[in-house]
Design a protein around this motif. Structure first.
Motif, PDB file in Angstrom:
ATOM      1  N   THR A 146       0.812  -1.221   0.000  1.00  0.00           N
ATOM      2  CA  THR A 146       0.000   0.000   0.000  1.00  0.00           C
ATOM      3  C   THR A 146       0.846   1.272   0.000  1.00  0.00           C
ATOM      4  O   THR A 146       0.343   2.336  -0.330  1.00  0.00           O
ATOM      5  N   PHE A 147       2.135   1.172   0.371  1.00  0.00           N
ATOM      6  CA  PHE A 147       2.962   2.381   0.449  1.00  0.00           C
ATOM      7  C   PHE A 147       3.046   3.092  -0.895  1.00  0.00           C
ATOM      8  O   PHE A 147       3.137   4.301  -0.978  1.00  0.00           O
ATOM      9  N   THR A 148       3.049   2.275  -1.945  1.00  0.00           N
ATOM     10  CA  THR A 148       3.263   2.849  -3.268  1.00  0.00           C
ATOM     11  C   THR A 148       1.947   3.269  -3.921  1.00  0.00           C
ATOM     12  O   THR A 148       1.948   3.841  -4.990  1.00  0.00           O
ATOM     13  N   LEU A 149       0.832   2.954  -3.268  1.00  0.00           N
ATOM     14  CA  LEU A 149      -0.475   3.243  -3.862  1.00  0.00           C
ATOM     15  C   LEU A 149      -1.012   4.566  -3.346  1.00  0.00           C
ATOM     16  O   LEU A 149      -0.589   5.053  -2.299  1.00  0.00           O
ATOM     17  N   PRO A 150      -1.992   5.167  -4.064  1.00  0.00           N
ATOM     18  CA  PRO A 150      -2.683   6.319  -3.485  1.00  0.00           C
ATOM     19  C   PRO A 150      -3.411   5.882  -2.207  1.00  0.00           C
ATOM     20  O   PRO A 150      -3.809   4.713  -2.107  1.00  0.00           O
ATOM     21  N   PRO A 151      -3.597   6.799  -1.238  1.00  0.00           N
ATOM     22  CA  PRO A 151      -4.166   6.394   0.055  1.00  0.00           C
ATOM     23  C   PRO A 151      -5.463   5.591  -0.064  1.00  0.00           C
ATOM     24  O   PRO A 151      -5.576   4.524   0.531  1.00  0.00           O
ATOM     25  N   LEU A 152      -6.422   6.087  -0.877  1.00  0.00           N
ATOM     26  CA  LEU A 152      -7.711   5.408  -0.919  1.00  0.00           C
ATOM     27  C   LEU A 152      -7.573   3.983  -1.443  1.00  0.00           C
ATOM     28  O   LEU A 152      -8.114   3.040  -0.858  1.00  0.00           O
ATOM     29  N   ALA A 153      -6.805   3.808  -2.513  1.00  0.00           N
ATOM     30  CA  ALA A 153      -6.647   2.475  -3.088  1.00  0.00           C
ATOM     31  C   ALA A 153      -6.000   1.533  -2.085  1.00  0.00           C
ATOM     32  O   ALA A 153      -6.437   0.391  -1.907  1.00  0.00           O
ATOM     33  N   GLY A 154      -4.952   2.011  -1.421  1.00  0.00           N
ATOM     34  CA  GLY A 154      -4.244   1.167  -0.465  1.00  0.00           C
ATOM     35  C   GLY A 154      -5.139   0.751   0.688  1.00  0.00           C
ATOM     36  O   GLY A 154      -5.180  -0.411   1.086  1.00  0.00           O
ATOM     37  N   ILE A 155      -5.876   1.726   1.224  1.00  0.00           N
ATOM     38  CA  ILE A 155      -6.725   1.431   2.378  1.00  0.00           C
ATOM     39  C   ILE A 155      -7.873   0.502   1.979  1.00  0.00           C
ATOM     40  O   ILE A 155      -8.198  -0.439   2.700  1.00  0.00           O
ATOM     41  N   LEU A 156      -8.444   0.732   0.791  1.00  0.00           N
ATOM     42  CA  LEU A 156      -9.523  -0.156   0.351  1.00  0.00           C
ATOM     43  C   LEU A 156      -9.016  -1.576   0.138  1.00  0.00           C
ATOM     44  O   LEU A 156      -9.713  -2.545   0.412  1.00  0.00           O
ATOM     45  N   MET A 157      -7.777  -1.698  -0.337  1.00  0.00           N
ATOM     46  CA  MET A 157      -7.225  -3.041  -0.517  1.00  0.00           C
ATOM     47  C   MET A 157      -7.146  -3.768   0.830  1.00  0.00           C
ATOM     48  O   MET A 157      -7.538  -4.927   0.949  1.00  0.00           O
ATOM     49  N   LEU A 158      -6.670  -3.054   1.858  1.00  0.00           N
ATOM     50  CA  LEU A 158      -6.568  -3.688   3.175  1.00  0.00           C
ATOM     51  C   LEU A 158      -7.951  -3.999   3.743  1.00  0.00           C
ATOM     52  O   LEU A 158      -8.162  -5.050   4.355  1.00  0.00           O
ATOM     53  N   LEU A 159      -8.898  -3.086   3.532  1.00  0.00           N
ATOM     54  CA  LEU A 159     -10.241  -3.344   4.046  1.00  0.00           C
ATOM     55  C   LEU A 159     -10.873  -4.530   3.322  1.00  0.00           C
ATOM     56  O   LEU A 159     -11.573  -5.347   3.946  1.00  0.00           O
ATOM     57  N   ALA A 160     -10.622  -4.637   2.015  1.00  0.00           N
ATOM     58  CA  ALA A 160     -11.141  -5.778   1.267  1.00  0.00           C
ATOM     59  C   ALA A 160     -10.548  -7.074   1.800  1.00  0.00           C
ATOM     60  O   ALA A 160     -11.243  -8.084   1.942  1.00  0.00           O
ATOM     61  N   THR A 161      -9.253  -7.025   2.118  1.00  0.00           N
ATOM     62  CA  THR A 161      -8.590  -8.200   2.677  1.00  0.00           C
ATOM     63  C   THR A 161      -9.224  -8.587   4.010  1.00  0.00           C
ATOM     64  O   THR A 161      -9.510  -9.756   4.278  1.00  0.00           O
ATOM     65  N   TYR A 162      -9.436  -7.572   4.831  1.00  0.00           N
ATOM     66  CA  TYR A 162     -10.015  -7.774   6.162  1.00  0.00           C
ATOM     67  C   TYR A 162     -11.407  -8.391   6.042  1.00  0.00           C
ATOM     68  O   TYR A 162     -11.725  -9.411   6.667  1.00  0.00           O
TER      69      TYR A 162
END
Lengths: 327, 507
Positions: free
Chosen positions: B49-65
């Protein structure tokens, strides 16, 4: 006779090969490092300290000779003592280093909970960053300063409840020390994490709590939480106008996190590593990444790191002795 | 509505959608692998997620969760091995249905109710997060203690026919829950000088040992030349309209309970699934069908653990208080992008927060779609002969345990726990009672002692707020109802000889 000679020759060769095999790693820092260096992280993958080390290590590697690489090993648990014990038990060949805060080096050994005796059992390479922890009260609290809180506590012994995130740790000991030197009796309430302490203060369960500075910025700006005093020595710039215990004439505590190595690691290798950490912490790219996360970078070379450790150890030992828990 | 349109434009970008899909896949697979679970999946994707825009990175983690919460139930249903602690309650009816009736249907029930729970959690997040977060602050240590006691009483509802064995199981779980450094005094308890035990028995090792390793031993002892399912028609995943209607009630109750416990930091999905299971089985029209593979028994815990995922974001976003290990890691992603969760995030990062809100609903949709595609594949696991299945699951378990803390000690611990529970299972002890007691032991003990420290030893602290009084009344009510039911049953004993033991616990 011949067989004896053969045996002797074989034995001689064997000894020589062992010598050859072990010798280079013990030798000078000329060819160092010739294989990946293990960096032990006392935090689970994804944890706060883990992510800090993961941000820093590529920059340290960049500043080491011979295309050095690191292997990060996460050993969380038991107030970092599992990781620090692993450093203690590793070969002092420069291929194992570890990240450590002050608790596993200046508190846990005195509680008789470690296989090592203290920070003296390690080579201290360099300090990397400091943290500030504040005594925090709710935004609508009648206590505007530490003096208000202490005066109230003197009149009502045992009634002012202060949350900390564990017993005999970097938050609890400074609080106990403050109680001893200010001669007040506070009711220390133990939570499992600063997140729980925060919830308890916001929910009005306790009058005050100790929390790291970086998790209360948003609440400070919104006015729901009010930090009144820094219990550590170093202050972050965003809370520069809030006094520290030292400013008010009390003994401050310290919370700093550095890199250590097993005792007996060759001095030349330690110097190489210390210089690499120093150079990494001057890289503007790394500094920007750490500043974004409100990390207070504070490089100390091994001498300064050791001096701070000694000073803190005396303070912590004193508190534990006064409380009668020193083993 | 204009702002909504604006937000949605920001949301539906290729990057965001790809990130959600990737997160969902990783979460589902890691959740389904015993021992790996949500926390490891989120930690693994964090550096990405460090390399992604904030929203994309956070949504990826939330999707994982979100997907991890569902993925844990896949192995719970198919193998009787919960992939995550939050799926432990699904084992009871989910695994029974997979064995007796149809693994495909069991998975479909679980996916549907998980998705509804997820959407419900997302709605809670969008509409009432700020007032709800402030409401949750009313629940202090005394209320947490009382909630823990209510959870423990739920064990009585789940226990089998043998009350003594059930009691022994509870005591075992409570004892296991006290291992480690005492949080309030710093004293080591039952650690046998093992530093690995200072933080308590590793939950992953405990869970995998008791569910997975013991189950593998059971499979071996039954013979390895069989496979669970020989009839391919049982793999069908379709549900009829009538079947869907059946799970409306348990899904509603489960979603409410899940979101309600999710907003309380520190209680989370691990306990909420049991609360939901107990509540639904207690209020069901056919309580005797629970434990034998009934759809309601799957829908309740499944909807609750996904609803609790949305609920857990409430105190995190509104107050900056992470309620679980996975959320704490997601908080790391926020901080790395220079965003401080807390009261100001709704104004300072308005676009981001609303992107997260709507994106969270989207993660649920992604979970449903990917789950829909994968369930027929997953269900085929049971066609695999046990000789292969046992060895594959064993290897996955060992990897999972080691990955959680990189301690060899935990592998031996899990083996020991596995052997112990093999015998306990053969002797008909209740495994679920042990795990509930283990999860609740620290909540009950710490909050009880903390409450008394707060009040300087005055027990009045448990009757101070209206919330604690309400909880006390619930406990008293449940006990008296149970005693009265028992009394009535004794009087009627001559008339009915074939009464299920559950009924006496029921009322």
């Amino acid at each position: 006779m011949l067989t004896f000679l053969t045996k002797a020759a074989v034995a001689g060769l064997a000894v020589a090969s062992i010598g050859l095999a072990t010798n280079p790693s013990m030798a000078n820092a000329e060819g160092y490092p010739e294989k990946p260096i293990t960096w032990i992280v006392p935090d689970g993958a994804g944890g706060g300290l883990d992510s800090i080390v993961r941000t820093i290590y590529p920059y340290v590697a960049k500043n080491l000779p011979n295309d050095a690489t690191f292997v990060l090993k996460n050993l969380p648990g038991a107030t970092q003592t599992i990781a620090v014990s692993a450093v203690y038990n590793a070969e002092p060949d420069g291929y194992t280093i570890g990240q450590a805060s002050v608790a596993p080096l200046t508190i846990m050994p005195h509680l008789g909970k470690t296989s090592y005796a203290g920070y003296e059992d390690f080579e201290l390479i360099a300090n990397v960053f400091d943290a500030a922890h504040y005594i925090v009260v709710p935004g609508d609290s009648p206590f505007g300063s530490l003096e208000d809180l202490l005066t109230h506590a003197k009149e009502n012994p045992g009634k002012v409840r202060v949350g900390v995130d564990g017993v005999f740790n970097v938050q609890h000991l400074p609080l106990l020390n403050l109680e001893l030197s200010a001669e007040v009796d506070l009711n220390e309430i133990t939570y499992k994490s600063s997140a729980e302490t925060k919830k308890a203060i916001l929910g009005g369960e306790i009058e005050a709590g100790i929390m790291p500075s970086h998790i209360i910025i948003s609440e400070y700006e919104a006015g729901t939480l009010k930090p009144i005093v820094d219990v550590m020595e170093v202050k972050p710039d965003y809370f520069a106008d809030i006094p520290s215990l030292k400013d008010l004439g009390y003994t401050p505590s310290q919370l700093f996190v550095g890199v250590i190595a097993p005792k007996g690691t060759p001095q030349e290798i330690l110097d190489v590593l210390s210089a690499a950490v120093d150079a990494a912490l001057q890289d503007p790219e790394l500094l920007e990444a750490l500043a974004k996360r409100k990390i207070m970078v504070n490089y100390n070379d091994s001498e300064a790191y050791l001096a701070r450790m000694q000073e803190l150890d005396v303070v912590n030992k004193g508190v534990l002795k006064d409380l009668g828990v020193l083993k | 509505m204009e702002t909504l349109g604006h937000d949605l434009q920001n949301l539906f970008t290729i990057t965001n959608l790809l990130c959600i899909l990737l997160g969902t896949l990783v979460g589902m697979v890691f959740g389904a692998l015993p021992g790996l679970g949500t926390v490891i999946a989120v930690a693994l994707l964090l550096p990405v997620t460090f390399t992604l825009p904030p929203l994309a990175g956070i949504l990826m983690l939330l999707a994982t969760y979100q997907a991890g919460e569902y993925g844990g139930s896949i192995s719970a249903i198919l193998l009787g091995v919960p992939g995550t602690p939050q799926a432990a309650a699904t084992v009871i009816d989910g695994h029974a249905m997979a064995m007796n009736d149809s693994p495909g249907k069991a998975l479909s029930y679980s996916l549907l109710s998980s998705s509804i729970g997820g959407i419900f959690g997302g709605m809670v997040l969008i509409f009432v997060s700020v007032p709800l977060a402030e409401f949750a602050l009313n629940f202090g240590s005394p209320e947490y203690f009382l909630l823990g006691v209510i959870g423990l009483m739920a064990v009585g509802l789940l226990s089998g026919r043998d009350k003594v064995k059930s009691l022994i199981s509870v005591v075992l779980g409570l004892m296991a829950g006290t291992v480690g450094v005492d949080t309030l005094t710093g004293v080591n308890r039952a650690t046998f000088n093992q530093p690995e035990l200072m933080d308590g028995i590793n939950l992953v090792a405990f869970l995998v040992g008791m569910f997975a390793i013991s189950e593998l031993f059971l499979m071996i002892s039954k013979g390895l030349n069989i496979s669970y399912v020989a009839d391919y028609s049982k793999l069908k995943t379709g549900l009829t309209f009538r079947e869907i209607k059946n799970i409306i009630r348990p899904t509603t109750i489960g979603s409410l309970i899940g979101a309600g416990t999710g907003i309380l930091p520190g209680i989370g999905g691990g306990a909420s699934c049991w609360f939901a299971y107990a509540a639904v089985s207690k209020s069901s029209k056919n309580p005797e069908s629970f434990g034998k593979g009934c759809a309601e028994g799957i829908a309740a815990p499944e909807s609750s653990n996904n609803a609790s995922a949305g609920g857990a974001l409430v105190p995190f976003l509104a107050l900056g208080i992470p309620g679980s290990a996975a959320i704490a890691i997601i908080m790391g992603a926020f901080i790395m992008h220079g965003i401080q969760p807390g009261p100001n995030v709704f104004t300072a990062e308005r676009d981001l927060v609303y992107g997260i809100f709507y994106g969270f609903i989207l993660t649920t949709v992604a979970m449903y779609l990917i789950g829909r595609m994968l369930t027929p594949v997953f269900a085929r696991v049971l066609v695999v002969p046990n000789s292969f299945l046992v060895s594959i699951v064993m290897v996955l378990c060992l990897i999972g345990i080691y990955a959680s803390k990189s301690a060899f000690f935990d592998l031996w611990l899990a083996l020991g726990i596995g052997v112990t529970f093999y015998f306990l299972k053969r002797l008909q002890y209740s495994v679920s009672s042990v795990i509930i007691a283990y999860v609740l032991a620290p909540i009950i003990e710490e909050n009880f002692r903390r409450s008394l420290t707060l009040s300087n030893g005055n027990y009045g602290v448990f009757f101070e707020s209206i919330y604690s009084i309400a909880l006390v009344l619930m406990i008293v009510g449940a006990i008296s109802a149970s005693v009265y039911g028992d009394y009535k049953k004794r009087n009627n004993r001559a008339n009915s000889t074939d009464t299920d033991e559950r009924i006496d616990a029921k009322n």
